[in-house]
Design a protein around this motif. Structure first.
Motif: not given
Length: 219
Positions: A81, A101, A69, A54, A56
């Motif tokens: 992430v 993350a 997260i 992901v 973001t």
């Protein structure tokens, strides 16, 4: 490694489309979904869409990046992430890594670094973009320079014998024990100890030991 399936969460449509275009130009990347907020990202992850990474932003409506997260880390721990944001402050970076993350990039990062980061994180690594990493290094260099200016061991003019006494004091030996170890009189050791206190401007022996440790005179 095989194809990396990516979910992109970015609230600015033009930016999102540009990143998506770049990532899909890589043979091993596949942006399987792109959304404008964290809530839509979670709904996508709860569907049948398979996601490896992901990417973001942090500032989004309906669940921001930091909340996303936390949710992804808790509910989908196998998904990595990466933060891609304009926010380059330490507080946000620390929080992002604390919440789970695996990568943190600022949006002025080059395409090569972005691609490297995704590949590196997908293989189990962690990554902090060069701009922020160098900022930490330069800050550390400045702190060391300031420390060097504050303390000059040569200026203390400590004798080799005084350094020996200081080392043994740091090991917890008494004046009597030091005198026996160095074959000196107890009074001579007391004199060296007092010289050390005077030269370092310490109030007492514990303060002397603390000063010596902080300034690298003893381990």
């Amino acid at each position: 490694m095989g194809e990396i399936k990516i979910l992109l969460a970015e609230d600015h449509l033009v930016v999102r489309n540009g990143i998506k275009l770049l990532l899909n130009s890589q043979t091993n990347f596949n942006v399987v979904a792109d959304v404008s907020n964290g809530m839509d990202a979670l709904q996508t992850l709860s569907s049948d869409v398979e996601v490896d990474v992901v990417i973001t932003d942090l500032g989004m409506n309906n669940l921001d990046g930091l909340q996303l997260i936390q949710e992804v880390t808790a509910k989908h721990p196998h998904i990595k992430v990466i933060v891609l944001t304009m926010l380059d402050c330490e507080q946000h970076m620390f929080k992002a890594f604390e919440y789970g993350a695996k990568g943190y990039l600022v949006k002025n990062v080059g395409s090569d670094e972005l691609i490297f980061c995704i590949n590196h994180v997908a293989q189990g690594g962690k990554y902090l973009c060069e701009e922020l990493a160098m900022g930490f290094i330069n800050s550390g260099i400045e702190k060391n320079r300031s420390k060097d200016l504050e303390f000059d061991p040569v200026a203390l003019d400590l004798t080799s014998r005084e350094l020996e006494v200081l080392e043994l004091l740091g090991e917890g030996l008494t004046n009597l024990e030091i005198s026996k170890k160095l074959f000196l009189s107890k009074r001579t050791v007391e004199g060296h100890r007092q010289n050390l206190i005077d030269k370092t401007k310490s109030k007492n022996t514990p303060a002397l030991i603390k000063y010596a440790v902080l300034n690298g005179l003893i381990q």
